[in-house]
Design an enzyme around this catalytic site. Structure first.
Site, mmCIF file in Angstrom:
data_model
loop_
_atom_site.group_PDB
_atom_site.id
_atom_site.type_symbol
_atom_site.label_atom_id
_atom_site.label_comp_id
_atom_site.label_asym_id
_atom_site.label_seq_id
_atom_site.Cartn_x
_atom_site.Cartn_y
_atom_site.Cartn_z
ATOM 1 N N GLY A 25 -1.544 4.292 -5.782
ATOM 2 C CA GLY A 25 -0.941 3.100 -5.210
ATOM 3 C C GLY A 25 -0.242 3.476 -3.920
ATOM 4 N N GLN A 39 5.853 2.519 2.644
ATOM 5 C CA GLN A 39 5.561 3.955 2.636
ATOM 6 C C GLN A 39 4.822 4.407 3.898
ATOM 7 O OE1 GLN A 39 3.875 3.853 -1.601
ATOM 8 N NE2 GLN A 39 4.850 5.862 -1.495
ATOM 9 N N CYS A 61 5.791 10.072 -6.733
ATOM 10 C CA CYS A 61 5.745 9.167 -5.582
ATOM 11 C C CYS A 61 5.285 9.947 -4.360
ATOM 12 C CB CYS A 61 7.129 8.567 -5.345
ATOM 13 S SG CYS A 61 7.188 7.410 -3.958
ATOM 14 N N LEU A 62 4.343 9.374 -3.612
ATOM 15 C CA LEU A 62 3.846 10.046 -2.411
ATOM 16 C C LEU A 62 4.952 10.226 -1.371
ATOM 17 C CD1 LEU A 62 0.428 8.196 -2.053
ATOM 18 C CD2 LEU A 62 0.807 10.518 -2.915
ATOM 19 N N HIS A 77 5.851 0.211 -9.973
ATOM 20 C CA HIS A 77 6.272 1.231 -9.009
ATOM 21 C C HIS A 77 6.120 0.705 -7.572
ATOM 22 C CE1 HIS A 77 6.412 5.636 -7.692
ATOM 23 N NE2 HIS A 77 5.997 5.014 -6.598
ATOM 24 N N GLU A 78 4.955 0.099 -7.291
ATOM 25 C CA GLU A 78 4.699 -0.387 -5.925
ATOM 26 C C GLU A 78 5.579 -1.596 -5.597
ATOM 27 O OE1 GLU A 78 3.208 1.666 -4.226
ATOM 28 O OE2 GLU A 78 2.349 2.777 -5.898
ATOM 29 N N HIS A 96 8.875 -0.587 -4.396
ATOM 30 C CA HIS A 96 8.908 -0.153 -2.987
ATOM 31 C C HIS A 96 9.173 -1.328 -2.044
ATOM 32 C CE1 HIS A 96 8.096 4.098 -2.978
ATOM 33 N NE2 HIS A 96 6.969 4.001 -3.650
HETATM 34 ZN ZN LIG Z 1 6.095 5.577 -4.581
#
Ligand SMILES: [Zn+2]
Length: 181
Positions: free
Chosen positions: A49, A54, A96-97, A138-139, A142
């Protein structure tokens, strides 16, 4: 398709509530290109995702999907609203990226109703469950300036993925296979 730089924790976009995208702006070629670039960036980063903040864009947009297993169909979600479905919170490893290498146990609703718009501006209304529900939550976070660390009930589970792989692999699923978005 260009690969976009993924911003890391400390970048203000990750802590700023994202703005809704006007319906008439969805067909904009710049926005459509951004969606394509986010999909390519997510795949390159081996994430499941990616939310617009991000990549430094404070707008209500995320993409997700995974080839599997478990296979998660690829989706673009714009201006989402989530409604948790009944059920006890589930704890699973998450990463998380924008917070590289770390994993933590995060409670999430087992299923959520997702309402919003797709990349053609058509209404979305579906229930995501299991792994997909975790990714969506999660997304969605963000888009509200929230990261998974904020959701952890006990920071003592916070760990580097390579250490978890070494010490947990005998009795638990590999953290590398858990949600990273
Ligand atoms: Zn994340």
């Amino acid at each position: 398709m260009p690969i976009l730089p993924i911003v890391k924790l400390g970048h203000p976009a990750l802590r700023t509530p994202a703005q809704p995208i006007p319906a008439e702006g969805i067909a904009d070629p710049g926005l459509q290109a951004l969606i394509d670039d986010m999909a390519a960036t997510m795949a390159e980063a081996r994430g499941v995702g990616l939310a617009a903040p991000q990549v430094g864009r404070e707008i209500q947009l995320f993409v997700y999907g995974a080839p599997g297993p478990p296979e998660i169909p690829f989706r673009t979600v714009i201006n989402p609203m989530l409604t948790p479905q009944p059920g006890e919170l589930l704890y699973e490893w998450e990463g998380c990226l924008s917070i590289p290498d770390l994993r933590g146990l995060v409670p999430r609703h087992p299923a959520v109703r997702v309402q919003g718009l797709d990349r053609e501006g058509r209404p979305l209304d579906y229930v995501a469950s299991g792994f997909e529900a975790r990714i969506v939550q999660h997304e969605f976070d963000h888009l509200n300036g929230v990261v998974y660390l904020d959701r952890m009930r006990d920071l003592r589970s916070l760990a580097y993925a390579d250490e978890l792989d070494r010490f947990l692999s005998r009795e638990a699923p590999a953290p590398e296979e858990t949600a990273v978005g």
